[in-house]
Write a protein that holds these residues in place. Structure first.
Motif, mmCIF file in Angstrom:
data_model
loop_
_atom_site.group_PDB
_atom_site.id
_atom_site.type_symbol
_atom_site.label_atom_id
_atom_site.label_comp_id
_atom_site.label_asym_id
_atom_site.label_seq_id
_atom_site.Cartn_x
_atom_site.Cartn_y
_atom_site.Cartn_z
ATOM 1 N N MET A 1 46.064 -12.162 -7.043
ATOM 2 C CA MET A 1 45.456 -13.262 -6.277
ATOM 3 C C MET A 1 44.316 -13.864 -7.093
ATOM 4 O O MET A 1 43.494 -13.133 -7.646
ATOM 5 C CB MET A 1 44.924 -12.745 -4.936
ATOM 6 N N SER A 2 44.280 -15.189 -7.172
ATOM 7 C CA SER A 2 43.248 -15.861 -7.958
ATOM 8 C C SER A 2 41.897 -15.749 -7.263
ATOM 9 O O SER A 2 41.804 -15.641 -6.032
ATOM 10 C CB SER A 2 43.615 -17.329 -8.172
ATOM 11 N N LYS A 3 40.854 -15.806 -8.070
ATOM 12 C CA LYS A 3 39.491 -15.700 -7.569
ATOM 13 C C LYS A 3 39.125 -16.953 -6.775
ATOM 14 O O LYS A 3 39.374 -18.073 -7.230
ATOM 15 C CB LYS A 3 38.541 -15.540 -8.758
ATOM 16 N N PRO A 4 38.541 -16.813 -5.562
ATOM 17 C CA PRO A 4 38.138 -18.000 -4.787
ATOM 18 C C PRO A 4 37.134 -18.840 -5.570
ATOM 19 O O PRO A 4 36.270 -18.306 -6.263
ATOM 20 C CB PRO A 4 37.502 -17.408 -3.529
ATOM 21 N N THR A 5 37.267 -20.145 -5.467
ATOM 22 C CA THR A 5 36.304 -21.030 -6.118
ATOM 23 C C THR A 5 35.194 -21.352 -5.138
ATOM 24 O O THR A 5 35.431 -21.856 -4.040
ATOM 25 C CB THR A 5 36.985 -22.326 -6.587
ATOM 26 N N ARG A 6 33.989 -21.015 -5.537
ATOM 27 C CA ARG A 6 32.818 -21.234 -4.685
ATOM 28 C C ARG A 6 31.769 -22.000 -5.471
ATOM 29 O O ARG A 6 31.352 -21.569 -6.550
ATOM 30 C CB ARG A 6 32.214 -19.911 -4.214
ATOM 31 N N ALA A 7 31.353 -23.124 -4.936
ATOM 32 C CA ALA A 7 30.256 -23.881 -5.537
ATOM 33 C C ALA A 7 28.979 -23.590 -4.766
ATOM 34 O O ALA A 7 29.011 -23.327 -3.555
ATOM 35 C CB ALA A 7 30.557 -25.372 -5.505
ATOM 36 N N MET A 8 27.857 -23.635 -5.475
ATOM 37 C CA MET A 8 26.553 -23.554 -4.817
ATOM 38 C C MET A 8 25.725 -24.739 -5.273
ATOM 39 O O MET A 8 25.474 -24.919 -6.473
ATOM 40 C CB MET A 8 25.849 -22.244 -5.132
ATOM 41 N N HIS A 9 25.358 -25.573 -4.333
ATOM 42 C CA HIS A 9 24.648 -26.836 -4.576
ATOM 43 C C HIS A 9 23.190 -26.619 -4.177
ATOM 44 O O HIS A 9 22.894 -26.344 -3.007
ATOM 45 C CB HIS A 9 25.301 -27.927 -3.728
ATOM 46 N N ILE A 10 22.256 -26.741 -5.124
ATOM 47 C CA ILE A 10 20.846 -26.417 -4.900
ATOM 48 C C ILE A 10 20.040 -27.706 -4.822
ATOM 49 O O ILE A 10 20.049 -28.520 -5.744
ATOM 50 C CB ILE A 10 20.301 -25.531 -6.031
ATOM 51 N N SER A 11 19.326 -27.870 -3.718
ATOM 52 C CA SER A 11 18.563 -29.098 -3.500
ATOM 53 C C SER A 11 17.199 -28.778 -2.895
ATOM 54 O O SER A 11 17.096 -27.933 -2.006
ATOM 55 C CB SER A 11 19.325 -30.038 -2.557
ATOM 56 N N ALA A 12 16.172 -29.472 -3.354
ATOM 57 C CA ALA A 12 14.832 -29.320 -2.785
ATOM 58 C C ALA A 12 14.622 -30.194 -1.564
ATOM 59 O O ALA A 12 13.562 -30.148 -0.935
ATOM 60 C CB ALA A 12 13.781 -29.659 -3.841
ATOM 61 N N ASN A 13 15.623 -30.980 -1.186
ATOM 62 C CA ASN A 13 15.502 -31.871 -0.036
ATOM 63 C C ASN A 13 15.579 -31.096 1.275
ATOM 64 O O ASN A 13 16.019 -29.949 1.321
ATOM 65 C CB ASN A 13 16.594 -32.936 -0.065
ATOM 66 N N GLN A 14 15.179 -31.770 2.348
ATOM 67 C CA GLN A 14 15.224 -31.183 3.690
ATOM 68 C C GLN A 14 16.394 -31.773 4.467
ATOM 69 O O GLN A 14 16.637 -32.981 4.411
ATOM 70 C CB GLN A 14 13.920 -31.475 4.442
ATOM 71 N N TYR A 15 17.099 -30.907 5.206
ATOM 72 C CA TYR A 15 18.262 -31.339 5.970
ATOM 73 C C TYR A 15 18.302 -30.656 7.338
ATOM 74 O O TYR A 15 17.804 -29.535 7.488
ATOM 75 C CB TYR A 15 19.560 -31.002 5.217
ATOM 76 N N PRO A 16 18.933 -31.315 8.310
ATOM 77 C CA PRO A 16 19.186 -30.662 9.601
ATOM 78 C C PRO A 16 20.400 -29.745 9.505
ATOM 79 O O PRO A 16 21.185 -29.826 8.553
ATOM 80 C CB PRO A 16 19.455 -31.843 10.535
ATOM 81 N N LYS A 17 20.560 -28.900 10.483
ATOM 82 C CA LYS A 17 21.699 -27.998 10.523
ATOM 83 C C LYS A 17 22.995 -28.781 10.743
ATOM 84 O O LYS A 17 22.996 -29.882 11.284
ATOM 85 C CB LYS A 17 21.523 -26.985 11.661
ATOM 86 N N LEU A 18 24.115 -28.165 10.352
ATOM 87 C CA LEU A 18 25.434 -28.698 10.682
ATOM 88 C C LEU A 18 25.766 -28.345 12.130
ATOM 89 O O LEU A 18 25.275 -27.320 12.641
ATOM 90 C CB LEU A 18 26.480 -28.100 9.750
ATOM 91 N N PRO A 19 26.553 -29.146 12.822
ATOM 92 C CA PRO A 19 27.141 -30.416 12.369
ATOM 93 C C PRO A 19 26.159 -31.558 12.520
ATOM 94 O O PRO A 19 25.425 -31.644 13.516
ATOM 95 C CB PRO A 19 28.334 -30.588 13.319
ATOM 96 N N THR A 20 26.125 -32.418 11.550
ATOM 97 C CA THR A 20 25.286 -33.608 11.597
ATOM 98 C C THR A 20 25.860 -34.607 10.608
ATOM 99 O O THR A 20 26.667 -34.239 9.761
ATOM 100 C CB THR A 20 23.828 -33.268 11.237
ATOM 101 N N GLU A 21 25.447 -35.858 10.714
ATOM 102 C CA GLU A 21 25.948 -36.884 9.809
ATOM 103 C C GLU A 21 24.782 -37.513 9.051
ATOM 104 O O GLU A 21 23.811 -37.952 9.653
ATOM 105 C CB GLU A 21 26.713 -37.966 10.583
ATOM 106 N N HIS A 22 24.878 -37.510 7.731
ATOM 107 C CA HIS A 22 23.912 -38.201 6.882
ATOM 108 C C HIS A 22 24.557 -38.447 5.532
ATOM 109 O O HIS A 22 25.648 -37.929 5.227
ATOM 110 C CB HIS A 22 22.607 -37.399 6.746
#
Length: 379
Positions: A1-22
């Motif tokens: 079985m192939s290794k799952p592809t996982r990205a990690m996106h690092i941001s200093a910005n502030q966001y609300p919790k999911l679910p939300t639209e922006h």
């Protein structure tokens, strides 16, 4: 079985919790299409930790500790906890210092590819002559250089920015990849259809957060100094709204200033097309998306020659550059543009054409996604 592809996106910005639209979520969803899991680590809008999920988006929020982004430099040292738990295959750092530096330190231990973005002039030169400015520049320089040396890919926004990177940080070979900012032409679809100026009053618009760097206060003051009849619309948000109103009041012209806050992109698209000229008067920039969106609307654009705007703007062809001294040259550019409807038309049509050709959302996003998903080590 192939290794799952996982990205990690690092941001200093502030966001609300999911679910939300922006707007940022639209970008995350596009980038997440190629991954089994797409994790985002950012700051919350309060002082709490949280984890929320929507489809293959995983949003990890950490306490904000105020509104200033720089606090994320210290907060980012919690990142190894997330690296250990989720074992990302690809890491995206929006800043080489705020998050990117820690990601570079632990890159070898966790065996992920590192894609680093860079925005703003403070990575390349001192913004001010004070001792504090010099120390801040030195700090950013040393950490950025370390991150660049460890990164697999460094995103540049233009050839001008690439030249800056190599002048300051040395030759980085194929690590540097030009991926310009992008404009969603399905949203920014409203284009000027007339370049006639009604009643001798020019309608000017500018977009950007209400901050000293965006220089809206001086734009307003300098416009009054020109003696040109104008209406100015400022679109954005921040703490300087009352200062703008006071400048207009002191010049006896409250009706000539309109301040619009928190517009959606659809509303902004409509508003841009209503105006005659866009002016970007910043004292420091990267390649601001606001200029690209104004060009997409077919507006004649006048922009201060800062940052890397010269890599987008071809002076007197698709826009005009305002060189120092700004007040004098703002007036020269305005009078040339206002006096000639044919010239306004040429600037506007050429501006729209270059956005369609080089900055269209899907075209650029394909480049961006391919770079983020890359697994080969750049030389």
């Amino acid at each position: 079985m192939s290794k799952p592809t996982r990205a990690m996106h690092i941001s200093a910005n502030q966001y609300p919790k999911l679910p939300t639209e922006h707007h940022s979520k639209v970008i995350w969803k596009e980038l997440a299409k190629g991954f089994d899991e797409y994790h985002i680590v950012a700051r919350s809008t309060d002082m709490s930790f949280s984890y929320t999920k929507e489809d293959n988006l995983h949003l990890h929020l950490i306490p904000s500790f105020g509104s200033r982004q720089f606090v994320f430099f210290l907060l980012s040292f919690i990142l190894p906890v997330y690296f250990t738990r989720y074992r990302p295959t690809n890491v995206v750092a929006q800043c080489p210092v705020l998050g990117g530096f820690v990601a570079a330190i632990f890159k070898g231990m966790f065996d992920y590819t590192l894609f680093v973005e860079i925005h703003g002039e403070h990575y390349f030169k001192r913004l001010g002559n004070s001792f504090l400015s010099q120390m801040k520049y030195r700090f950013f320089y040393l950490l950025t250089r370390f991150t660049f040396n460890r990164a697999n890919t460094i995103r540049s926004l233009s050839q001008t920015m690439t030249s800056y990177i190599e002048d300051v940080y040395g030759t980085l070979g194929s690590k540097i990849l030009i991926i310009p900012n992008r404009v969603n032409l399905q949203i920014f679809k409203h284009v000027k259809n007339s370049y006639h100026i009604e009643n001798g009053i020019v309608n000017i618009i500018t977009v950007g957060r209400f901050s000293k760097l965006k220089n809206h206060e001086n734009l307003l003051k300098d416009l009054y100094q020109t003696g040109i009849k104008f209406h100015l619309t400022i679109v954005g948000s921040g703490d300087l709204k009352e200062s703008y109103n006071m400048i207009a009041k002191n010049n006896g012209d409250l009706t000539g200033l309109k301040i619009l806050e928190n517009l959606s992109h659809e509303q902004l698209s409509l508003e841009l097309a209503k105006n005659d000229i866009y002016v970007h008067y910043s004292v420091s920039e990267g390649v601001p998306r606001a200029i690209l969106e104004a060009m997409a609307a077919g507006l004649p654009v006048l922009a201060t020659n800062v940052g890397y705007v010269e890599g987008v703007i071809e002076d007197n062809v698709n826009a005009m550059l305002i060189n120092l001294p700004y007040r004098v040259n703002l007036e020269k550019c305005l009078r040339k543009t206002i006096s000639n409807e044919s010239f306004r038309n040429i600037l506007g049509v050429n501006a729209r054409s270059i956005i369609v050709e080089k900055f269209e959302w899907n075209h650029v996003f394909n480049m961006y996604r391919k770079a983020v998903m890359a697994t080969e080590i750049s030389s």
